[in-house]
Motif scaffolding. Structure first.
Motif, PDB file in Angstrom:
ATOM      1  N   LYS A 271       0.768  -1.050  -0.088  1.00  0.00           N
ATOM      2  CA  LYS A 271       0.049   0.053  -0.037  1.00  0.00           C
ATOM      3  C   LYS A 271       0.848   1.239  -0.106  1.00  0.00           C
ATOM      4  N   SER A 272       1.986   1.321   0.812  1.00  0.00           N
ATOM      5  CA  SER A 272       2.906   2.266   0.926  1.00  0.00           C
ATOM      6  C   SER A 272       3.416   2.608  -0.499  1.00  0.00           C
ATOM      7  N   LEU A 273       3.811   1.635  -1.115  1.00  0.00           N
ATOM      8  CA  LEU A 273       4.749   2.181  -2.095  1.00  0.00           C
ATOM      9  C   LEU A 273       3.890   2.449  -3.338  1.00  0.00           C
ATOM     10  N   ALA A 274       2.605   1.915  -3.220  1.00  0.00           N
ATOM     11  CA  ALA A 274       1.738   2.316  -4.187  1.00  0.00           C
ATOM     12  C   ALA A 274       1.415   3.976  -3.961  1.00  0.00           C
ATOM     13  N   GLU A 275       1.357   4.352  -2.721  1.00  0.00           N
ATOM     14  CA  GLU A 275       1.032   5.753  -2.585  1.00  0.00           C
ATOM     15  C   GLU A 275       2.203   6.577  -2.918  1.00  0.00           C
ATOM     16  N   VAL A 276       3.546   6.112  -2.719  1.00  0.00           N
ATOM     17  CA  VAL A 276       4.722   6.853  -3.087  1.00  0.00           C
ATOM     18  C   VAL A 276       4.694   6.924  -4.652  1.00  0.00           C
ATOM     19  N   ALA A 277       4.279   5.702  -5.489  1.00  0.00           N
ATOM     20  CA  ALA A 277       4.231   6.105  -6.942  1.00  0.00           C
ATOM     21  C   ALA A 277       3.307   7.037  -7.208  1.00  0.00           C
ATOM     22  N   HIS A 278       2.017   7.049  -6.469  1.00  0.00           N
ATOM     23  CA  HIS A 278       0.929   8.095  -7.031  1.00  0.00           C
ATOM     24  C   HIS A 278       1.436   9.326  -6.542  1.00  0.00           C
ATOM     25  N   LEU A 279       1.961   9.675  -5.642  1.00  0.00           N
ATOM     26  CA  LEU A 279       2.583  11.003  -5.287  1.00  0.00           C
ATOM     27  C   LEU A 279       3.747  11.433  -6.074  1.00  0.00           C
ATOM     28  N   ASN A 280       4.573  10.294  -6.439  1.00  0.00           N
ATOM     29  CA  ASN A 280       5.628  10.734  -7.652  1.00  0.00           C
ATOM     30  C   ASN A 280       4.735  11.550  -8.849  1.00  0.00           C
ATOM     31  N   ARG A 281       3.780  10.892  -9.043  1.00  0.00           N
ATOM     32  CA  ARG A 281       3.219  11.357 -10.557  1.00  0.00           C
ATOM     33  C   ARG A 281       2.379  12.721 -10.069  1.00  0.00           C
ATOM     34  N   ARG A 282       1.678  12.954  -9.061  1.00  0.00           N
ATOM     35  CA  ARG A 282       1.244  13.916  -8.698  1.00  0.00           C
ATOM     36  C   ARG A 282       2.222  15.164  -8.726  1.00  0.00           C
ATOM     37  N   ILE A 283       3.348  14.949  -7.966  1.00  0.00           N
ATOM     38  CA  ILE A 283       4.549  16.059  -7.655  1.00  0.00           C
ATOM     39  C   ILE A 283       4.833  16.362  -9.123  1.00  0.00           C
ATOM     40  N   ALA A 284       5.099  15.421 -10.078  1.00  0.00           N
ATOM     41  CA  ALA A 284       5.556  15.932 -11.346  1.00  0.00           C
ATOM     42  C   ALA A 284       4.643  16.764 -12.030  1.00  0.00           C
ATOM     43  N   VAL A 285       3.229  16.552 -11.742  1.00  0.00           N
ATOM     44  CA  VAL A 285       2.150  17.549 -12.450  1.00  0.00           C
ATOM     45  C   VAL A 285       2.266  18.809 -11.777  1.00  0.00           C
ATOM     46  N   LEU A 286       2.465  18.961 -10.740  1.00  0.00           N
ATOM     47  CA  LEU A 286       2.489  20.349 -10.046  1.00  0.00           C
ATOM     48  C   LEU A 286       3.675  21.070 -10.282  1.00  0.00           C
ATOM     49  N   GLU A 287       4.963  20.335 -10.431  1.00  0.00           N
ATOM     50  CA  GLU A 287       6.320  21.034 -10.746  1.00  0.00           C
ATOM     51  C   GLU A 287       6.066  21.622 -12.447  1.00  0.00           C
TER      52      GLU A 287
ATOM     53  N   ALA B 253       3.975  20.298   0.078  1.00  0.00           N
ATOM     54  CA  ALA B 253       3.150  19.349   0.847  1.00  0.00           C
ATOM     55  C   ALA B 253       2.989  17.957   0.464  1.00  0.00           C
ATOM     56  N   LEU B 254       3.296  17.911  -0.764  1.00  0.00           N
ATOM     57  CA  LEU B 254       3.295  16.388  -1.072  1.00  0.00           C
ATOM     58  C   LEU B 254       4.360  15.740  -0.785  1.00  0.00           C
ATOM     59  N   MET B 255       5.543  16.438  -1.096  1.00  0.00           N
ATOM     60  CA  MET B 255       6.718  16.019  -0.642  1.00  0.00           C
ATOM     61  C   MET B 255       7.084  15.323   0.777  1.00  0.00           C
ATOM     62  N   ASP B 256       6.254  16.495   1.440  1.00  0.00           N
ATOM     63  CA  ASP B 256       6.397  15.924   2.871  1.00  0.00           C
ATOM     64  C   ASP B 256       5.510  14.821   3.306  1.00  0.00           C
TER      65      ASP B 256
ATOM     66  N   ALA C 237       7.041  11.030   4.936  1.00  0.00           N
ATOM     67  CA  ALA C 237       6.403  10.591   5.865  1.00  0.00           C
ATOM     68  C   ALA C 237       6.174   8.987   5.543  1.00  0.00           C
ATOM     69  N   ILE C 238       5.763   8.831   4.513  1.00  0.00           N
ATOM     70  CA  ILE C 238       5.099   7.379   4.046  1.00  0.00           C
ATOM     71  C   ILE C 238       6.489   6.566   3.779  1.00  0.00           C
ATOM     72  N   ILE C 239       7.719   7.059   3.418  1.00  0.00           N
ATOM     73  CA  ILE C 239       8.818   6.442   3.115  1.00  0.00           C
ATOM     74  C   ILE C 239       9.475   6.191   4.337  1.00  0.00           C
ATOM     75  N   SER C 240       9.268   6.960   5.359  1.00  0.00           N
ATOM     76  CA  SER C 240       9.880   6.747   6.626  1.00  0.00           C
ATOM     77  C   SER C 240       9.282   5.466   7.411  1.00  0.00           C
ATOM     78  N   ASP C 241       7.831   5.295   6.949  1.00  0.00           N
ATOM     79  CA  ASP C 241       7.192   4.240   7.690  1.00  0.00           C
ATOM     80  C   ASP C 241       7.582   3.027   6.870  1.00  0.00           C
ATOM     81  N   ILE C 242       8.037   3.185   5.649  1.00  0.00           N
ATOM     82  CA  ILE C 242       8.447   1.834   4.955  1.00  0.00           C
ATOM     83  C   ILE C 242       9.515   1.448   5.317  1.00  0.00           C
ATOM     84  N   SER C 243      10.498   2.235   5.962  1.00  0.00           N
ATOM     85  CA  SER C 243      11.830   2.218   6.265  1.00  0.00           C
ATOM     86  C   SER C 243      11.720   1.279   7.791  1.00  0.00           C
TER      87      SER C 243
END
Length: 484
Positions: free
Chosen positions: A170-186, A194-197, A201-207
């Motif tokens: 679930k967390s990896l899918a969320e990171v992939a989704h945020l990658n796409r949204r961040i690319a659109v905003l940039e 805010a999306l990077m934050d 946090a999700i990556i820290s939970d994965i760790s």
């Protein structure tokens, strides 16, 4: 400088100070928000025709120390692994008990030996014979309970693996989704901080489940690799992990025989490939299920087999044959050395001496397979059983014991091993906690400093006042020119 240019410069300064004030306000409001990275406004000189033209806001930068953040993630994974191992070690120690503590396995053996000695001094006393049977049953029950607890811990670890895998996917899918949204905003020129934050946090939970290394990719995206080099996410589609939980785990189950490893993108991982996911709670749960708990179970089985063999010896009880079970049985039969796995969970008192099961307590005095009751004053068997427990005998073949020792000595070794594992796990957890806390302090030092933010706010206030005075002066000049 013309009046128009001066006015433009002042207006750009007001715009920059307003944006900077918003940044400071956001920093102060989120000073305690986990995963929040301090914002800094990035500005540069604005030029027009080769001449100075005010200030330009280039954007908002997130202040993150990438190296310290990476260290903190590895440290949190190590902390989670150590905590999982320590929790299991404490659970086993609590079940087996410390040497000499009430309710421990050692106390149950001591009570049984005391009951044998008491009955040997008065073999005619039926109550004392019944107490021997009761204490023998209590000893078997303690072995059963310890074995049950160990297998319950394996089952809990198996379920925890399934939860970790589900969370990881679930967390990896969320990171992939945020990658796409961040690319659109940039691409739109918007601020994706805010999306990077959120992604951080999700990556820290994965760790905590699997320690990861983050690698920056174009368009604000990131790729994730385990600390051992396995790819979790590099592109738009994350790695898909799956795991088939076994449900209830028994002593006879192992990897390939009722228990599974992970499957990655449809391919089952080997034991060597599983090392690529080492370092967090996921690998610790596998260690509990397949290694740590199995070692404890093997020690309990060896102990139960030694107890069984000492009291099933025809030299101790002359009424027994080489195939007789003795005082303790494995499902009513003599224990098989080749099938002792899980014996600690199956060992039971022989029904021949249990009154409630149609047995007779006098068989503890006359012999387990005696056809009739012998003299009430005969104490030879009771003494022989007591001596069998205290006798230093060679370690049973195929056991984890070595050398000659009494049953109490071997139980003491098991208790010492369990306590040593707990002490070592506790020390490791203390070290990992200290390391993680130290690194976290370094990471927090790069976060929001309220004093520094208030100082920056004062600077913006002064800059705002200066630009406002310029505009006021221009207005005064214009009024005078128009009044001529």
């Amino acid at each position: 400088m013309s009046i128009a240019r001066a006015l433009g410069n002042a207006m750009s300064g007001l715009t920059a100070t307003a944006r900077g004030t918003e940044t400071v306000a956001a920093n102060l409001a989120n000073a305690s928000t986990p995963g929040y990275a301090r914002r800094d406004m990035v500005v540069s000189a604005q030029t027009a025709g080769g001449n100075a033209g005010g200030v330009r806001v280039d954007g908002i930068a997130r202040a993150v120390n990438a190296s310290v953040l990476s260290e903190s993630r590895l440290a949190e994974g190590a902390r989670a692994e150590a905590a999982t191992r320590l929790a299991f070690a404490k659970q086993v120690e609590d079940q087996i008990g410390l040497a000499g503590s009430a309710g421990s396995l050692g106390a149950a053996l001591s009570d049984f030996r005391t009951a044998l000695s008491s009955a040997a001094s008065r073999p005619d006393d039926g109550i004392r014979l019944t107490q021997v049977a009761d204490k023998a049953k209590a000893l078997a029950d303690r072995l059963n309970a310890a074995s049950t607890q160990v297998q319950a811990a394996r089952g809990a670890a198996d379920q925890a693996i399934a939860r970790d895998v589900a969370t990881l996917n679930k967390s990896l899918a969320e990171v992939a989704h945020l990658n796409r949204r961040i690319a659109v905003l940039e691409a739109d020129g918007s601020d994706p901080s805010a999306l990077m934050d959120q992604r951080q946090a999700i990556i820290s939970d994965i760790s905590k489940i699997v320690p990861v290394q983050e690698v920056t990719r174009p368009a604000g995206a990131v790729a994730l690799f385990t600390s051992q080099g396995a790819v979790l996410l590099d592109g738009s589609v994350p790695t898909e992990l799956s795991f088939a939980a076994a449900g209830q785990v028994t002593a006879g189950q192992s990897v390939g025989s009722g228990l599974a490893l992970l499957t990655q993108n449809g391919a089952e991982l080997t034991k060597s490939q599983m090392r690529l996911l080492a370092g967090g709670s996921l690998s610790a749960h596998f260690a509990v299920r397949d290694e740590l708990a199995s070692e404890v179970q093997a020690s309990l089985d060896d102990l139960a087999f030694d107890l069984h063999e000492r009291l099933a010896d025809p030299a101790v009880d002359g009424t027994l044959s080489p195939t007789s079970a003795g005082l303790f049985t494995d499902g009513g039969l003599r224990a098989d050395p080749g099938a002792k796995q899980g014996l600690a969970g199956r060992i039971a008192l022989n029904d021949a001496v249990v009154e409630a099961s149609g047995g007779k307590a006098w068989r503890l005095r006359s012999g387990l397979e005696a056809g009739s009751e012998g003299p009430v004053g005969e104490s030879g068997l009771l003494i022989a059983m007591s001596e069998a427990l205290e006798r230093a005998t060679p370690a049973p073949p195929g056991s984890g014991f070595s050398g000659k020792a009494s049953l109490a000595d071997r139980l003491g070794r098991v208790e010492a091993q369990v306590s040593t594992v707990r002490v070592n796990a506790q020390s490791e957890a203390a070290v990992r906690n200290g390391q993680a806390d130290t690194i976290w302090s370094r990471l927090a030092a790069d976060g929001v400093d309220s004093d520094a933010e208030m100082q920056r706010l004062l600077q913006y206030e002064q800059a705002y006042a200066a630009n406002a005075r310029v505009i006021q002066a221009i207005q005064t000049m214009m009024d005078q020119i128009l009044g001529i």
